[in-house]
Design a protein around this motif. Structure first.
Motif, PDB file in Angstrom:
ATOM      1  N   MET B  72       0.819  -1.200   0.000  1.00  0.00           N
ATOM      2  CA  MET B  72       0.000   0.000   0.000  1.00  0.00           C
ATOM      3  C   MET B  72       0.861   1.262   0.000  1.00  0.00           C
ATOM      4  SD  MET B  72      -2.661   1.352   2.563  1.00  0.00           S
ATOM      5  CE  MET B  72      -1.259   2.354   2.956  1.00  0.00           C
ATOM      6  N   ALA B  73       1.979   1.203   0.724  1.00  0.00           N
ATOM      7  CA  ALA B  73       2.867   2.368   0.741  1.00  0.00           C
ATOM      8  C   ALA B  73       3.453   2.619  -0.643  1.00  0.00           C
ATOM      9  CB  ALA B  73       3.985   2.160   1.760  1.00  0.00           C
ATOM     10  N   THR B  75       1.957   1.920  -3.500  1.00  0.00           N
ATOM     11  CA  THR B  75       0.878   2.528  -4.283  1.00  0.00           C
ATOM     12  C   THR B  75       0.711   3.998  -3.920  1.00  0.00           C
ATOM     13  OG1 THR B  75      -0.144   0.396  -3.893  1.00  0.00           O
ATOM     14  CG2 THR B  75      -1.404   1.974  -5.147  1.00  0.00           C
ATOM     15  N   PHE B  76       0.857   4.275  -2.626  1.00  0.00           N
ATOM     16  CA  PHE B  76       0.764   5.666  -2.173  1.00  0.00           C
ATOM     17  C   PHE B  76       1.833   6.521  -2.844  1.00  0.00           C
ATOM     18  CE2 PHE B  76       3.095   8.479   0.730  1.00  0.00           C
ATOM     19  CZ  PHE B  76       2.203   9.521   0.804  1.00  0.00           C
ATOM     20  N   PHE B  79       0.983   7.690  -6.320  1.00  0.00           N
ATOM     21  CA  PHE B  79       0.006   8.762  -6.374  1.00  0.00           C
ATOM     22  C   PHE B  79       0.575  10.069  -5.856  1.00  0.00           C
ATOM     23  CE2 PHE B  79      -3.107   5.622  -7.249  1.00  0.00           C
ATOM     24  CZ  PHE B  79      -4.054   6.331  -7.954  1.00  0.00           C
ATOM     25  N   ASP B  80       1.378   9.977  -4.788  1.00  0.00           N
ATOM     26  CA  ASP B  80       1.875  11.201  -4.180  1.00  0.00           C
ATOM     27  C   ASP B  80       2.790  11.950  -5.134  1.00  0.00           C
ATOM     28  OD1 ASP B  80       1.427  12.569  -1.809  1.00  0.00           O
ATOM     29  OD2 ASP B  80       3.476  12.201  -1.142  1.00  0.00           O
ATOM     30  N   GLU B  82       2.711  11.734  -8.292  1.00  0.00           N
ATOM     31  CA  GLU B  82       1.876  12.243  -9.380  1.00  0.00           C
ATOM     32  C   GLU B  82       1.216  13.562  -8.995  1.00  0.00           C
ATOM     33  OE1 GLU B  82      -1.299   9.601 -10.727  1.00  0.00           O
ATOM     34  OE2 GLU B  82      -2.498  11.426 -10.665  1.00  0.00           O
ATOM     35  N   ILE B  83       0.716  13.635  -7.753  1.00  0.00           N
ATOM     36  CA  ILE B  83       0.019  14.853  -7.321  1.00  0.00           C
ATOM     37  C   ILE B  83       0.978  16.031  -7.294  1.00  0.00           C
ATOM     38  CG2 ILE B  83      -1.154  15.912  -5.357  1.00  0.00           C
ATOM     39  CD1 ILE B  83      -2.349  13.198  -4.767  1.00  0.00           C
ATOM     40  N   LEU B  86       1.140  17.518 -10.455  1.00  0.00           N
ATOM     41  CA  LEU B  86      -0.101  18.143 -10.920  1.00  0.00           C
ATOM     42  C   LEU B  86      -0.236  19.595 -10.480  1.00  0.00           C
ATOM     43  CD1 LEU B  86      -2.784  15.337 -10.594  1.00  0.00           C
ATOM     44  CD2 LEU B  86      -1.700  16.218 -12.619  1.00  0.00           C
ATOM     45  N   TYR B  87       0.366  19.979  -9.337  1.00  0.00           N
ATOM     46  CA  TYR B  87       0.185  21.362  -8.866  1.00  0.00           C
ATOM     47  C   TYR B  87       0.721  22.400  -9.853  1.00  0.00           C
ATOM     48  CZ  TYR B  87      -1.439  19.818  -4.312  1.00  0.00           C
ATOM     49  OH  TYR B  87      -2.164  19.265  -3.316  1.00  0.00           O
ATOM     50  N   TRP B  89       1.241  22.090 -12.948  1.00  0.00           N
ATOM     51  CA  TRP B  89       0.394  22.000 -14.140  1.00  0.00           C
ATOM     52  C   TRP B  89      -0.894  22.783 -13.939  1.00  0.00           C
ATOM     53  CZ3 TRP B  89      -4.491  19.769 -14.154  1.00  0.00           C
ATOM     54  CH2 TRP B  89      -5.120  19.762 -15.402  1.00  0.00           C
ATOM     55  N   ALA B  90      -1.528  22.608 -12.759  1.00  0.00           N
ATOM     56  CA  ALA B  90      -2.818  23.250 -12.509  1.00  0.00           C
ATOM     57  C   ALA B  90      -2.686  24.770 -12.562  1.00  0.00           C
ATOM     58  CB  ALA B  90      -3.371  22.812 -11.162  1.00  0.00           C
ATOM     59  N   VAL B 114      -2.022  11.100 -15.969  1.00  0.00           N
ATOM     60  CA  VAL B 114      -2.848  10.570 -14.876  1.00  0.00           C
ATOM     61  C   VAL B 114      -3.369   9.199 -15.257  1.00  0.00           C
ATOM     62  CG1 VAL B 114      -4.937  10.972 -13.533  1.00  0.00           C
ATOM     63  CG2 VAL B 114      -3.447  12.870 -14.080  1.00  0.00           C
ATOM     64  N   ILE B 118      -3.701   5.645 -13.315  1.00  0.00           N
ATOM     65  CA  ILE B 118      -5.021   5.059 -13.069  1.00  0.00           C
ATOM     66  C   ILE B 118      -5.021   3.587 -13.496  1.00  0.00           C
ATOM     67  CG2 ILE B 118      -7.416   5.102 -13.856  1.00  0.00           C
ATOM     68  CD1 ILE B 118      -7.384   8.070 -13.616  1.00  0.00           C
ATOM     69  N   TYR B 121      -3.560   1.844 -10.765  1.00  0.00           N
ATOM     70  CA  TYR B 121      -4.506   1.833  -9.646  1.00  0.00           C
ATOM     71  C   TYR B 121      -5.557   0.741  -9.831  1.00  0.00           C
ATOM     72  CZ  TYR B 121      -8.485   3.521  -6.929  1.00  0.00           C
ATOM     73  OH  TYR B 121      -9.562   3.615  -6.092  1.00  0.00           O
TER      74      TYR B 121
END
Lengths: 441, 133
Positions: B72-73, B75-76, B79-80, B82-83, B86-87, B89-90, B114, B118, B121
């Protein structure tokens, strides 16, 4: 658009640059807010005890001082006077370090929160502005005016997971170990939907600067109205990050005694506790900044609102507005704690990974699409569409077996295998099954 | 925001962060020191054992644990990271013209980015990474 504090000073009489004046103002704000929040933490514990007493029809603490109002001070003194004990087998260095690693990130995270608007230094009393030579300048009432504010806060706040993991591991107790594992798994899981729902706000606001987000909200209305689904996800994640009920699996008393702080005593234990409350206050202030417009009082995109820039009176009013919003959010979190039962650990993990992460990804995709189409004023409709999509997709998601279901497994000692039976799962209650033949009869 | 404006970022704005870090560290050290100095000291054989609801602890607590936490870590982490991408980019994406060609390019590229995670995921979900029973 240049930041407001960077506008050229009318009188360049001072040798200090505008940034340094901002730094000095920021340090003053930090000194004030650190004391306010630390006192707030102590009285939050008091408030929590009084609220729970009220909700459970009890009296609550009422012995120390008038109406028990000095109880937090007595608690604090008691914590210092208690024995600071390290049990055998603990990893002493890490054991002592862990409360510090919890407390320091919690204390440094709050600095980027704007506690009020922009102060015009000319309005200071006793001619202070003339004496200091800062007439016509302005400062922002925030701890640190950094341009990556939101990212800084989320980075600093998520450092707390190290303290939890270290505290659990260093304690050499099975309860602590399991509690630390669970808490770190929970904190990292809920960080993802938190970051994604924050991204939805950044997409609407177009900046990660706290003051930019507030001014965007006072122009276009609060983000709570624009992004209601992101607000709900963010608030839930905030509770989970601060290990608050119903997400307080780390310290599930019925299973793990105290969780990762089972072996801690005196001030070390108090620091864990203080860190949790500090985290909650920071989280509430962060939610205020992101979704409730900070010091804005009008949630709608039209109508009057407080000006951003002004004298001391306005600043004080804005400060009270922010504190009122934070208090309401904290009281709401406490009401949730005494209303909802605790999750089971598998439910908690599934809520994060199979519920909140897809939902927040959906919100972010919706926001990105709406920004691309130029429909930023209509993201609330997008949120409603997201909820509709979730409800439509829900029945088609893969189901997991319910671990609580009773299985009458043929061949087990409740339902032994007879001649001619095939190995299969029977759903009959075992009370109805015929009397099992005795072996060897 | 242009590259010029980014170059002018004044690092002095981060001084208060250092100040508050120092204050937090002093707060922690003073509190821990005070309770270590002021508190009583009484040792005992039973007191020194780990608390396990009155049972005698068997063995060390630092033993092997479920591998799910590790998976799980990982997988975390996907995502982390990736986020974090994203900032920025946003922030730049919102400054583009709505429905412009450039905007479509930005949206398409980040959708691909993303989309790759996914896929990971969904794979993890089907493999039962999020199943704790």
């Amino acid at each position: 658009m240049p930041p407001l504090s960077m506008t050229a000073p009318l009188v360049a009489a001072t040798s200090l640059s505008p940034t340094m004046i901002q730094v000095i103002a920021s340090v003053i704000v930090i000194l004030v807010m650190l004391h306010v929040i630390l006192g707030g933490c102590a009285y939050c514990i008091m408030l929590e005890r009084k609220l729970s007493a009220w909700m459970q029809d009890r009296v609550g603490p009422n012995r120390v001082g008038p109406k028990g109002l000095l109880q937090p001070i007595a608690d604090g003194l008691k914590f210092i006077m208690k024995e600071d004990y390290n049990p055998r087998g603990v990893e002493t260095f890490l054991f002592v370090l862990a409360p510090g690693i919890i407390m320091i990130p919690a204390m440094i995270a709050f600095v980027i929160i704007p506690w009020a608007g922009v102060l015009q230094l000319s309005s200071l009393p006793w001619g202070l502005a003339q004496t200091l030579g800062v007439e016509g300048m302005t400062v922002k009432l925030t701890g640190a005016d950094v341009n990556v504010g939101l990212i800084y806060l989320i980075a600093a706040a998520s450092l707390g997971v190290y303290g939890v993991a270290l505290g659990g591991w260093a304690s050499n107790s099975k309860y602590s170990f399991l509690g630390g594992l669970r808490a770190s798994a929970q904190m990292i899981s809920y960080e993802i939907p938190m970051g994604l729902s924050l991204l939805a706000i950044v997409l609407v606001a177009g900046t990660v600067e706290p003051y930019g987000i507030i001014s965007e909200q006072s122009e276009n209305g609060w983000n709570l109205l624009h992004q209601p689904l992101a607000a709900i996800i963010f608030y839930s994640c905030m509770l989970a990050e601060a290990n608050r009920a119903p997400f307080d699996l780390a310290e599930a008393e019925s299973e793990l005694v105290g969780g990762y702080h089972t072996e801690y005593s005196s001030m070390k234990f108090a620091l864990f506790f203080l860190g949790e409350y500090f985290h909650m206050i920071t989280g509430a202030a962060f939610f205020t900044l992101l979704f409730l417009g900070g010091f804005s009082v009008n949630p709608l995109p039209f109508g009057p609102d407080l000006p951003t820039e002004g004298g001391l009176g306005l600043i004080l009013l804005q400060w009270l507005v922010v504190l009122a919003k934070v208090t309401i959010l904290i009281s709401f979190a406490m009401a949730i704690r005494w209303t909802l039962p605790r999750f089971r650990f598998d439910q908690l993990m599934r809520l994060a990974w199979e519920g909140m992460i897809p939902a927040s990804l959906l919100v972010v995709s919706m926001s990105a699409l709406f920004v691309y189409m130029g429909w930023t004023a209509w993201t609330w409709a997008g949120s409603i569409a997201c909820v509709a999509i979730i409800y439509m997709v829900w029945p088609y998601l893969p189901r997991q077996p319910n671990p609580n279901r009773r299985l009458a497994l043929i061949g087990s000692r409740f339902s032994p295998l007879r001649d001619g039976d095939s190995i299969a799962v029977e759903s009959t209650e075992f009370a109805d099954s015929p009397v099992p033949p005795t072996r060897g009869a | 925001m242009s590259a010029l404006a980014l170059a002018q970022v004044d690092l002095n704005a981060y001084i208060p962060v250092g100040v508050v870090f120092l204050m937090a560290a002093i707060f922690v050290v003073v509190n821990l020191g005070a309770s270590a100095l002021l508190g009583p000291r009484r040792a005992g054989a039973v007191k020194a054992t780990a608390y396990e609801s009155g049972m005698d602890p068997i063995g060390s607590a630092r033993r092997r644990f479920n591998v799910r936490f590790y998976i799980m870590a990982m997988t975390f982490l996907v995502f982390d990271v990736e986020i974090i991408f994203l900032y920025p980019w946003a922030v730049s994406f919102t400054q583009l013209e709505p429905r412009s060609e450039e905007g479509a390019l930005f949206l398409g590229r980040i959708a691909f980015f993303v989309g790759t995670s996914i896929v990971a995921y969904v794979y993890a979900w089907r493999k039962g990474v999020f199943r704790w029973d």
